[in-house]
Design a protein around this motif. Structure first.
Motif, PDB file in Angstrom:
ATOM      1  N   SER A 153       0.829  -1.207   0.000  1.00 29.19           N
ATOM      2  CA  SER A 153       0.000   0.000   0.000  1.00 29.19           C
ATOM      3  C   SER A 153       0.864   1.258   0.000  1.00 29.19           C
ATOM      4  O   SER A 153       0.569   2.236  -0.702  1.00 29.19           O
ATOM      5  N   SER A 154       1.959   1.219   0.784  1.00 27.86           N
ATOM      6  CA  SER A 154       2.866   2.364   0.812  1.00 27.86           C
ATOM      7  C   SER A 154       3.510   2.577  -0.546  1.00 27.86           C
ATOM      8  O   SER A 154       3.654   3.719  -1.014  1.00 27.86           O
ATOM      9  N   HIS A 155       3.879   1.469  -1.210  1.00 28.06           N
ATOM     10  CA  HIS A 155       4.484   1.588  -2.536  1.00 28.06           C
ATOM     11  C   HIS A 155       3.503   2.212  -3.533  1.00 28.06           C
ATOM     12  O   HIS A 155       3.895   3.051  -4.365  1.00 28.06           O
ATOM     13  N   ARG A 156       2.243   1.810  -3.449  1.00 25.03           N
ATOM     14  CA  ARG A 156       1.248   2.381  -4.360  1.00 25.03           C
ATOM     15  C   ARG A 156       1.073   3.879  -4.122  1.00 25.03           C
ATOM     16  O   ARG A 156       0.969   4.667  -5.080  1.00 25.03           O
ATOM     17  N   MET A 157       1.065   4.266  -2.852  1.00 25.20           N
ATOM     18  CA  MET A 157       0.932   5.691  -2.537  1.00 25.20           C
ATOM     19  C   MET A 157       2.136   6.479  -3.034  1.00 25.20           C
ATOM     20  O   MET A 157       2.005   7.599  -3.560  1.00 25.20           O
ATOM     21  N   ILE A 158       3.330   5.908  -2.880  1.00 23.53           N
ATOM     22  CA  ILE A 158       4.545   6.583  -3.368  1.00 23.53           C
ATOM     23  C   ILE A 158       4.497   6.719  -4.886  1.00 23.53           C
ATOM     24  O   ILE A 158       4.839   7.781  -5.445  1.00 23.53           O
ATOM     25  N   ASP A 159       4.062   5.629  -5.568  1.00 23.34           N
ATOM     26  CA  ASP A 159       3.964   5.689  -7.034  1.00 23.34           C
ATOM     27  C   ASP A 159       2.979   6.772  -7.467  1.00 23.34           C
ATOM     28  O   ASP A 159       3.245   7.532  -8.423  1.00 23.34           O
ATOM     29  N   GLN A 164       2.090  12.163  -9.692  1.00 17.42           N
ATOM     30  CA  GLN A 164       1.583  13.529  -9.590  1.00 17.42           C
ATOM     31  C   GLN A 164       2.719  14.544  -9.690  1.00 17.42           C
ATOM     32  O   GLN A 164       2.558  15.611 -10.304  1.00 17.42           O
ATOM     33  N   ALA A 165       3.877  14.199  -9.072  1.00 16.34           N
ATOM     34  CA  ALA A 165       5.020  15.114  -9.129  1.00 16.34           C
ATOM     35  C   ALA A 165       5.526  15.265 -10.566  1.00 16.34           C
ATOM     36  O   ALA A 165       5.844  16.376 -11.022  1.00 16.34           O
ATOM     37  N   TYR A 166       5.581  14.118 -11.280  1.00 10.96           N
ATOM     38  CA  TYR A 166       6.023  14.180 -12.671  1.00 10.96           C
ATOM     39  C   TYR A 166       5.054  15.001 -13.516  1.00 10.96           C
ATOM     40  O   TYR A 166       5.461  15.789 -14.392  1.00 10.96           O
ATOM     41  N   LEU A 225       3.992  14.161   3.183  1.00  8.49           N
ATOM     42  CA  LEU A 225       3.402  12.901   2.760  1.00  8.49           C
ATOM     43  C   LEU A 225       4.361  11.741   2.965  1.00  8.49           C
ATOM     44  O   LEU A 225       3.968  10.664   3.447  1.00  8.49           O
ATOM     45  N   MET A 226       5.636  11.926   2.607  1.00 10.81           N
ATOM     46  CA  MET A 226       6.625  10.852   2.801  1.00 10.81           C
ATOM     47  C   MET A 226       6.807  10.548   4.283  1.00 10.81           C
ATOM     48  O   MET A 226       6.942   9.383   4.684  1.00 10.81           O
ATOM     49  N   SER A 227       6.775  11.558   5.143  1.00  6.87           N
ATOM     50  CA  SER A 227       6.928  11.334   6.588  1.00  6.87           C
ATOM     51  C   SER A 227       5.753  10.548   7.130  1.00  6.87           C
ATOM     52  O   SER A 227       5.903   9.636   7.947  1.00  6.87           O
ATOM     53  N   TYR A 228       4.543  10.836   6.670  1.00  4.59           N
ATOM     54  CA  TYR A 228       3.372  10.111   7.145  1.00  4.59           C
ATOM     55  C   TYR A 228       3.386   8.644   6.728  1.00  4.59           C
ATOM     56  O   TYR A 228       3.021   7.753   7.463  1.00  4.59           O
TER      57      TYR A 228
END
Length: 231
Positions: A153-159, A164-166, A225-228
């Protein structure tokens, strides 16, 4: 002598009665042992083992009484005032042989029951160990699967965040290209409209400031977001 013979006859009658009871109870005990040892209900404290123990105690009590009766019969034959006849000696010996046969049969059946009980208890302990092992490893497996799910789930959120950043960066690129075109056109206009350069410079400074502020806000959002997600 008449009194001695009367007592001997009473003891012999009692011995025959006890022998009949022992034979009956011993046969019932053997049948019960055969039935129970083939069933699944053969663990310490079960109803089957309780019935076996009750039957064992009953047979042992009768054997003890029969043994005491034979000892009294032997004591009667040791009376020096009235020596026993050969028939009496033979009868006492026969009763002793019968008692030995009963004792041997009872010991053999009891030993078989105990062996079956030990085996059942051992199998029960093994089953309990296997169940405990499965339960422990099942808990570990469930915990690992749950942890893996959280990681996925964390990997999906990071992706999603990176996508979005890209996309934001691409949008900034498009805006930058658009702004460059506008700037070029503005430069052309400025070259034909003197006195407006100062106004255009102020506008460009403000745009750069706004771009910096937006970039900082996006960076702070990404860090939060990364910290959470890594908690």
């Amino acid at each position: 002598m008449a009194t001695s013979n009367s007592r001997y006859d009473a003891l012999r009658k009692q011995s025959r009665t006890l022998e009949s009871l022992v034979e009956s109870k011993l046969s019932a005990y053997a049948r019960l042992a055969s039935t129970v040892t083939r069933s699944a209900d053969l663990e310490a404290g079960s109803s089957s083992t309780d019935r076996l123990r009750d039957a064992e105690n009953e047979v042992e009590g009768l054997l003890d009484k029969l043994r005491e009766t034979h000892e009294e019969m032997a004591a009667q034959l040791n009376d020096a005032t009235s020596p026993p006849s050969q028939s009496m000696l033979h009868a006492v010996q026969r009763h002793r042989d019968v008692l030995q046969d009963y004792t041997r049969d009872f010991a053999r059946t009891k030993s078989n029951v105990q062996a079956a009980l030990d085996k059942a208890n051992l199998l029960g302990d093994v089953r309990n160990d296997i169940n405990s092992y499965k339960a422990a490893h099942s808990s570990v497996t469930d915990a690992l699967l749950e942890e893996r799910g959280r990681i996925d789930s964390s990997h999906r959120m990071i992706d999603e965040t990176l996508d979005q950043a890209y996309e934001t960066r691409a949008e900034f690129g498009r805006q930058r290209t658009s702004l460059a075109g506008i700037n070029t056109r503005m430069q052309g206009v400025l070259s034909t409209l003197p006195g407006i350069n100062s106004l255009i410079g102020m506008i460009q400074s403000r745009r750069r400031r706004d771009s910096i502020i937006i970039g900082c806000l996006i960076g702070l959002c990404l860090v939060a977001l990364m910290s959470y997600m890594t908690r």
